[in-house]
Design a protein around this motif. Structure first.
Motif, PDB file in Angstrom:
ATOM      1  N   GLN A  10       0.838  -1.204   0.000  1.00 28.86           N
ATOM      2  CA  GLN A  10       0.000   0.000   0.000  1.00 28.86           C
ATOM      3  C   GLN A  10       0.877   1.261   0.000  1.00 28.86           C
ATOM      4  O   GLN A  10       1.840   1.358   0.762  1.00 28.86           O
ATOM      5  CB  GLN A  10      -0.893   0.004   1.245  1.00 28.86           C
ATOM      6  N   VAL A  11       0.530   2.201  -0.847  1.00 33.26           N
ATOM      7  CA  VAL A  11       1.156   3.522  -0.820  1.00 33.26           C
ATOM      8  C   VAL A  11       0.336   4.371   0.143  1.00 33.26           C
ATOM      9  O   VAL A  11      -0.854   4.589  -0.089  1.00 33.26           O
ATOM     10  CB  VAL A  11       1.167   4.153  -2.225  1.00 33.26           C
ATOM     11  N   PRO A  12       0.938   4.809   1.238  1.00 29.33           N
ATOM     12  CA  PRO A  12       0.141   5.503   2.259  1.00 29.33           C
ATOM     13  C   PRO A  12      -0.589   6.720   1.679  1.00 29.33           C
ATOM     14  O   PRO A  12       0.004   7.519   0.955  1.00 29.33           O
ATOM     15  CB  PRO A  12       1.192   5.943   3.293  1.00 29.33           C
ATOM     16  N   GLY A  13      -1.864   6.796   1.970  1.00 27.64           N
ATOM     17  CA  GLY A  13      -2.642   7.989   1.609  1.00 27.64           C
ATOM     18  C   GLY A  13      -2.937   8.138   0.133  1.00 27.64           C
ATOM     19  O   GLY A  13      -3.298   9.224  -0.314  1.00 27.64           O
ATOM     20  N   ALA A  14      -2.800   7.063  -0.641  1.00 28.25           N
ATOM     21  CA  ALA A  14      -3.059   7.187  -2.084  1.00 28.25           C
ATOM     22  C   ALA A  14      -4.524   7.582  -2.314  1.00 28.25           C
ATOM     23  O   ALA A  14      -5.426   6.924  -1.820  1.00 28.25           O
ATOM     24  CB  ALA A  14      -2.746   5.868  -2.788  1.00 28.25           C
ATOM     25  N   ARG A  15      -4.720   8.651  -3.058  1.00 24.45           N
ATOM     26  CA  ARG A  15      -6.082   9.130  -3.334  1.00 24.45           C
ATOM     27  C   ARG A  15      -6.442   8.985  -4.815  1.00 24.45           C
ATOM     28  O   ARG A  15      -7.601   8.849  -5.161  1.00 24.45           O
ATOM     29  CB  ARG A  15      -6.211  10.623  -2.954  1.00 24.45           C
ATOM     30  N   ARG A  16      -5.445   9.107  -5.657  1.00 18.13           N
ATOM     31  CA  ARG A  16      -5.706   8.976  -7.099  1.00 18.13           C
ATOM     32  C   ARG A  16      -4.642   8.085  -7.730  1.00 18.13           C
ATOM     33  O   ARG A  16      -3.441   8.271  -7.479  1.00 18.13           O
ATOM     34  CB  ARG A  16      -5.712  10.344  -7.783  1.00 18.13           C
ATOM     35  N   ALA A  17      -5.089   7.130  -8.530  1.00 22.99           N
ATOM     36  CA  ALA A  17      -4.145   6.172  -9.103  1.00 22.99           C
ATOM     37  C   ALA A  17      -4.472   5.918 -10.569  1.00 22.99           C
ATOM     38  O   ALA A  17      -5.637   5.947 -10.971  1.00 22.99           O
ATOM     39  CB  ALA A  17      -4.197   4.852  -8.329  1.00 22.99           C
TER      40      ALA A  17
END
Lengths: 348, 388, 316
Positions: B357-364
């Motif tokens: 997991q990429v911490p705090g990912a909001r847009r991918a």
């Protein structure tokens, strides 16, 4: 929410090509695409979305659809997709795309060169790979199983089969003609077909009498023949219901069938009575190019509406052994005298 | 009329391996589908339609296998669509399914992509002989290596960039329990000294051949509200195609890829992808394609992609992690590889990517390509629903 | 118009299919002359057995043994068996519901003629002499006038056998006739005269090699033939170090993209006549023809200076 109005505005198909014509798939397709695009007043690459149907197994080459793209004019790059299915399902995907509002026009095409291989062998490869494919039962055998089931159930009679041009040929032991047995499959021809779809006012501009898609739906059944009632086609009935086919009578039906027995199954499932003109295109769906045959049924139904010869037509496409998967579309032309000049966007 | 917002509420994938000898074709697709349904807390009867994708049927030797798979996928009485757009197919398939929801044709759709390459041999299936053509190569590596050389010439990139990417992606895969390759002792030096197969491409810089499947459950606003876990929302999706070979083709940075990304960013309201996108899952089957796609997708200026890779920005702890799942370099069931990119992007914004997991990912961004770098499909997913 | 070229194309592979638990039990059972089915939650017995309920999609693993005799539910006479089908003499394809099963299995039914076959007739399995765990372990069905076998109903079965079959090898060969099309035919005929022909697009005027009969970007037919080369420029390349199966080229060798003079895109060929590690982007090359190949065998360095990067960078 009012669904967006989408219509078939152009249809073109090739003549039946002979293998000796020596055309590549792109060469076979190119004039057909131009015919359909010209009818709609579109230049190559100009449609908002392009979708095609074809089969690698039919062509004997992986990624065979990429070669056909050479005839499309995909430059600048185009929004494009492909189904490994009959082109009728490519039309369905394009219809959905237009409904989302992401496209206003779509080019749909399909092509097949069954002469490249032996269809009786090739089509065995689409059967259950563990229990059926190792027996190499060819499609004509499977269709004949369905015919026998219908005869046994008293839903067709042998006399009807005798008058059917598509009926099996007499067997070597003098068995009565018309009794189901596995004939040598009649050779399907090579060819291509193309359709242009457009929404709302654009459709009216492109075509004097657009064939509006009032409903389109498709359903699949179990693959296992021994599990299904081969005398019936519940998936066709369900697709027809969902497409609104039973909401009002149709005057025309274009059915994609292998033989008269399958036509009998479909007539029952679709509740087609003697007032409905079936396959007026004179089409012999069993010899139409594989992978394009279903799209051709849709196109022929639309063309009949374009010409004013039908007001409400049903078109059907099938895939898989013994009518496993079926698509039904209901197309309508507007009554004569319809202004056909609603303000832009009024219905979209 | 606005279209229905599309949410990813269920994601499942198989454990990927060179050969999944423990399952049939049906068992393989079920494993992914069952995990996706479980994630969405839905049953087979909640699924209205199935959209399946895979690459050429020759891989398994079954023509249109969705006909046979209909039973295993609970599809009797439902619509089934089968997409094939070469290597981009996993992405295209998800987009076709998303359109069914967006157009309000269906409310809940299962989309699935698979490849069971061990049933044949990928090298064979990709390189069937064509009469009258001179046999020069087998497999995809030789096809793409000259384009990589062209990229290096064009940008002056130092030769070790491909090694960095391969090492990073394989290390990331150690955090992904589903990945095919888990090379625990891998070092930069081992990558660097692996055999040169198609100079400039080394063995460790190429993708494996895997058996595997990926599935997602897509639904609209109401379905998302009922979902037990946070959904990923579709903010933009697009496909672009260009011909295979033509005068003016830019193999290093195909225009179809640039146009596809531009369309997705326009839909999602993204003007500066480098800053506004938190993580990207890109289709990188040969390590050098990471810097190439960084430029093609607008994350770096032309000629600068390798600098981004070299700086460590694309590492799991960098400011633009690329392929935290381990990517195609670690897992490659061809027909499913694109959907895995899309699904991993969605997992990130749902906060459900586990150890990677990429911490705090909001847009991918999820990205796939195929054919002769000519078919592209991409989607941008976010943790928040789209505003328009 | 020269004769259109065609060539045979064989697609053949011995596919290896892993079976999963249910199909493994069924096919191993056939090897042991035992027919297994699965019982669904609502009590139906499916033969042949599947892993997932076709109606509810539930996983099913409840194996039962059924009889080796059964009833024909529908059939079709096959007057001309094809070579890979179960029997060499004319036979009937039949769906047979085995005693104890609720669904029917497709296989061949050995009968002297079509008049000897009817729906509802009783049949039994004729086992193959050599059995290995495949649907063909059933050689075919044959008419049977006795009573049902002992297992008239379906009895529970654990599915365990010694040495279970877990994979199935299914060789499949399909024969195609490949036709490259008119444009390619013309190109190939010209190669026989050691000339390389491209086609110029009437719209964008660019020259495409090899030609396809259509301009891939404009989507219009191309008919103007243009001879290109013979010399050209290496735009890019790779050095191939692994020997591909069925490819008779010694490694390492150079696989290059070559923009022939007068062409607007590069074609692909091998470079020879120079050590592989001396091949360069921009190198000027010329074709080397041999008698045993339609195409140039390879390209070799031409006696002239390398092309400047700017002259071919648009062709990369």
């Amino acid at each position: 929410m009012t669904p967006r109005d989408v219509a078939v505005v152009a249809f073109a198909r090739s003549g039946h090509h002979e293998p000796a014509d020596g055309l590549s798939e792109a060469e076979m397709l190119l004039p057909v695409l131009h015919d359909a695009l010209d009818q709609a007043g579109l230049a190559p690459g100009e449609a908002d979305f392009t979708c095609s149907g074809s089969s690698d197994y039919l062509a004997g080459r992986p990624f065979s659809f990429t070669l056909a793209l050479d005839g499309v004019g995909a430059w600048p790059p185009i929004a494009e997709s492909h189904v490994e299915m009959d082109g009728a399902w490519a039309l369905y995907e394009a219809w959905v795309k237009i409904l989302t509002g992401q496209a206003g026009t779509a080019l749909v095409y399909a092509h097949g060169k069954p002469s490249s291989g032996d269809l009786r062998d090739v089509l065995t490869r689409q059967l259950d790979p563990y229990y059926l494919a190792p027996l190499w039962p060819d499609p004509a055998c499977l269709a004949a199983l369905q015919t026998r089931a219908l005869l046994d159930a008293g839903l067709i009679d042998e006399a009807a089969l005798l008058t059917d041009e598509a009926a099996p040929v007499p067997s070597a032991d003098g068995h009565p003609s018309g009794t189901p047995h596995a004939p040598g499959a009649r050779a399907a021809t090579d060819g291509a077909a193309a359709v242009v779809l457009a929404a709302g006012a654009t459709a009216r501009r492109m075509c004097t009498r657009p064939a509006w898609i009032r409903g389109i739906d498709h359903r699949i059944e179990s693959h296992a023949l021994g599990l299904r009632d081969l005398t019936d086609s519940p998936s066709t009935r369900l697709a027809a219901e969902r497409a609104g086919a039973f909401d009002a009578p149709v005057d025309t039906a274009e059915l994609h069938t292998a033989d008269a027995a399958q036509e009998a199954v479909l007539r029952r499932a679709l509740r087609l009575d003697g007032t409905v003109t079936v396959n007026p295109s004179g089409g012999t769906p069993a010899t139409d190019p594989v992978m394009a045959a279903g799209l051709i049924r849709l196109g022929e139904a639309a063309a009949r509406i374009h010409r004013g010869a039908s007001d409400r037509a049903l078109a059907h496409a099938t895939s898989g052994p013994c009518l496993q998967q079926n698509l039904v579309a209901v197309l309508e032309g507007e009554p004569a005298g319809h202004p056909g000049a609603e303000p832009e966007g009024a219905r979209t | 009329m606005s279209s229905e917002p599309v949410a990813v509420v269920g994601i499942g994938q198989t454990h990927h391996a060179a050969a999944r000898r423990d399952v049939s074709l049906a068992g393989l697709v079920r494993e992914a589908a069952a995990r996706a349904l479980e994630d969405a807390a839905l049953d087979w009867s909640d699924i209205e339609a199935v959209v399946i994708g895979k690459a050429p049927d020759f891989f398994e030797g079954v023509m249109m296998p969705e006909l046979y798979l209909a039973d295993a996928l609970g599809a009797a009485g439902k619509p089934v669509l089968r997409v094939h757009t070469a290597g981009s197919v996993g992405g295209s398939t998800a987009l076709v399914a998303a359109n069914l929801v967006a157009a309000r044709v269906h409310t809940t759709v299962l989309t699935l992509a698979f490849e069971k390459q061990s049933e044949s041999n990928a090298m064979w299936a990709l390189s069937l002989p064509v009469p009258f053509q001179q046999p020069l190569l087998a497999g995809a590596g030789g096809f793409f290596a000259p384009h990589i050389r062209a990229y290096i010439r064009r940008t002056g990139a130092p030769e070790g960039i491909g090694t960095l990417v391969a090492h990073k992606d394989r290390r990331n895969a150690l955090k992904n329990p589903y990945a095919h390759l888990h090379e625990h002792g891998l070092t930069l030096e081992k990558v660097r000294s692996s055999p040169m197969l198609w100079d400039p491409v080394r063995y460790s810089e190429t993708c494996p051949s895997s058996d595997g499947a990926c599935a997602m459950v897509l639904t609209g606003r109401a379905g998302a509200a009922r979902a037990p876990h946070p959904p990923a929302w579709l903010h933009g999706g697009a496909m672009r195609s260009e011909p295979t070979l033509f005068a003016g083709k830019d193999f290093v940075s195909p225009r179809a890829g640039r146009d596809c990304a531009a369309d997705v960013y326009r839909q999602a309201g993204i003007t500066d992808p480098r800053r506004e996108i938190d993580v990207a899952e890109m289709y990188v089957p040969f390590s050098w394609y990471e810097p190439m796609w960084l430029e093609n997708l607008g994350f770096a200026a032309e000629g600068e992609g390798w600098k981004l890779t070299e700086s460590g920005a694309t590492a799991l702890d960098g400011d633009l992690p690329v392929n935290p799942s381990g990517g195609v370099l670690s897992t490659n069931p061809i027909g499913a590889s694109g959907m895995l990119r899309f699904a991993e992007a969605a997992l990130q914004v749902r906060g459900r990517a586990g150890e990677h997991q990429v911490p705090g990912a909001r847009r991918a961004l999820g990205h796939a390509y195929g054919g002769g770098a000519q078919f592209f499909s991409m989607w941008l997913v976010g943790a928040a629903p789209p505003t328009t | 118009m020269p004769e259109n070229l065609t060539a045979p194309l064989v697609v053949a592979f011995p596919f290896t299919r892993s079976l999963g638990p249910v199909q493994s039990a069924f096919l191993t059972g056939l090897r042991e002359r035992t027919v297994l089915g699965v019982r669904t939650r609502d009590g139906r017995v499916l033969v042949p057995p599947v892993e997932y309920d076709p109606v509810t999609a539930e996983e099913i693993r409840d194996l039962v043994e059924v009889g080796t005799t059964g009833t024909v539910t529908t059939w079709a006479w096959n007057p001309a068996p094809r070579h890979r089908q179960p029997l060499r003499t004319p036979f009937a394809w039949a769906l047979v519901r085995l005693d104890g099963a609720d669904t029917a299995l497709l296989h061949a039914l050995d009968a002297p003629h079509a008049r000897a076959v009817r729906t509802g007739m009783r049949v039994r399995i004729r086992w193959a002499a050599h059995r290995e765990g495949a649907i063909t372990d059933i050689a075919c069905f044959e008419p049977y006038d006795g009573t049902a076998t002992a297992t008239a109903g379906a009895t529970p079965h654990g599915g365990a056998f010694a040495d279970p079959v877990t994979t199935l090898t299914t060789p499949a060969r399909l024969d195609y006739t490949y036709a490259p099309g008119r444009a390619q035919t013309r190109y190939l005929h010209a190669l026989a005269g050691r000339r390389i022909l491209g086609e110029r697009c009437p719209s964008c005027r660019r020259v495409c090699v090899p030609p396809r009969g259509a301009c891939p970007t404009c989507g219009v037919a191309t008919a103007e033939h243009v001879e290109v080369g013979p010399r050209g420029t290496v735009t890019t390349f790779c050095v191939v170090n692994i020997k591909a199966k069925g490819l008779d080229i010694d490694v390492p060798y150079v696989y290059a993209h070559i923009a022939l003079d007068g062409a607007d895109l590069a074609l692909h060929a091998r470079i020879g006549g120079i050590p592989y590690d001396e091949v360069r982007m921009g190198m000027r090359v010329e074709p080397v023809w041999t008698d045993d190949s339609r195409h140039p065998d390879h390209y070799r360095p031409a006696p002239e200076p390398d092309a400047a990067y700017d002259t071919y960078k648009e062709l990369l």
